[in-house]
Design an enzyme around this catalytic site. Sequence first.
Site, PDB file in Angstrom:
ATOM      1  N   CYS A 110      44.838  33.380  41.494  1.00  0.00           N
ATOM      2  CA  CYS A 110      44.152  34.506  42.619  1.00  0.00           C
ATOM      3  C   CYS A 110      43.718  34.700  43.369  1.00  0.00           C
ATOM      4  CB  CYS A 110      43.929  35.403  41.181  1.00  0.00           C
ATOM      5  SG  CYS A 110      44.591  35.226  39.621  1.00  0.00           S
TER       6      CYS A 110
HETATM    7  O1  KQY Z   1      45.046  38.446  39.174  1.00  0.00           O
HETATM    8  C1  KQY Z   1      44.867  38.601  40.362  1.00  0.00           C
HETATM    9  N1  KQY Z   1      46.009  38.017  40.974  1.00  0.00           N
HETATM   10  C2  KQY Z   1      44.133  38.672  40.534  1.00  0.00           C
HETATM   11  C3  KQY Z   1      42.069  38.956  39.740  1.00  0.00           C
HETATM   12  C4  KQY Z   1      41.899  40.235  39.789  1.00  0.00           C
HETATM   13  C5  KQY Z   1      40.313  39.967  39.027  1.00  0.00           C
HETATM   14  C6  KQY Z   1      39.540  41.134  40.078  1.00  0.00           C
HETATM   15  N2  KQY Z   1      38.102  41.149  39.554  1.00  0.00           N
END
Ligand code: KQY
Length: 364
Positions: A356
């Site tokens: 992420c």
């Molecule tokens: O799963 C993702 N690509 C990002 C997670 C983001 C979390 C925001 N607080």
Amino acid sequence: MSSLIQSTPRADGFRMPAEWETHAGCWMLWPQRPDTWRNGGKPAQRAFAKAAAQISRFEPVTMGVNPDQFENARAMLPAAVRVLELSNNDAWMRDCGATFVVDDRGGLRGVDWRFNAWGGLQKMMYFPWDKDDLVAAKMLEIESLDRYKAPLVMEGGSIHVDGQGTLITTEQCLLHPNRNPDLSRGEIEQYLADYLGINKIIWLPRGVYEDETDGHVDNLCCFVRPGVLALTWTDDRSDPQYERSAEAYDALKATRDARGRPFEVRRIHQPDPMTMTQEEATGLDITDTAFRRPAGERLAGSYINFYIANGGIILPQFKDRHDEAARQKLAELFPAHKVVCLYSREILLGGGNIHCITQQQPAG
Ligand code: KQY
């Protein structure tokens, strides 16, 4: 120079490559907001710095930072990491960054999706998200790459592709009314096909239990190579994750990819359920404009949230009894890559993990 292109990647012969195709580098954003990252962001900054340092062993890394964090980030990061001023609201480059597309003549362009911070005002993960929504356009300006503006709210973490025409996503996220309430499933599919150059979409029902992104696929399941996927799993039938992983498994086994291949699905056992501690929750600032993260809340831990660098896998670890099995499985699945383990609880506390916080830029 970066120009805004009025057509679509598909019409121009561009496609999103798989993550294992060669990268020119990796983009990240520096964490700092004290209502998401505890203790003024310091523990998260150390974790992001370690992730950047490890990735930079395999490919160039660019870290985007807000102006007030430039000196601190520069001092905390190895010299090999390029640090650039790139204003942002939070640190999730996978989701607000550009999705790069390539053609077979070495061309490289970027797709700039609409970003609403995982559900806009309905969800209220944080407000405002205006700077994050400009990150993709700025990356493409910096790299002098042409840009497509996609008329779809979409985060990079909600898709994975095999580079050969197949895309996986979840209904929970991409069909959620807090993303594109005015678009039908068919219209969303058409935009994904047009802006990513894919021709088969596989909808998995739900993502990981208690994943605050409304079930991003990048925490649940990913391609390892065409025809082979890794899926987060639990043998504990009383865990709410069991049903979610089992339904994803069944959906994958019941379909084929864009080239007609059946899927081999490799299960990676999840870490034991983890929750936010009182000490961790107390380290967060309370604001009116961001999601509350109370003690006791389950964290959406998964080994699937790894990043594939050129020749390396950067794998989340949780000091859990399943860490070693996950490392071994990944080493088996990626025999040509070196698996680097990174203790990533501080990233998980913010709601995501290594995949992420990264965004690959293909070599083009
Ligand atoms: O799963 C993702 N690509 C990002 C997670 C983001 C979390 C925001 N607080």
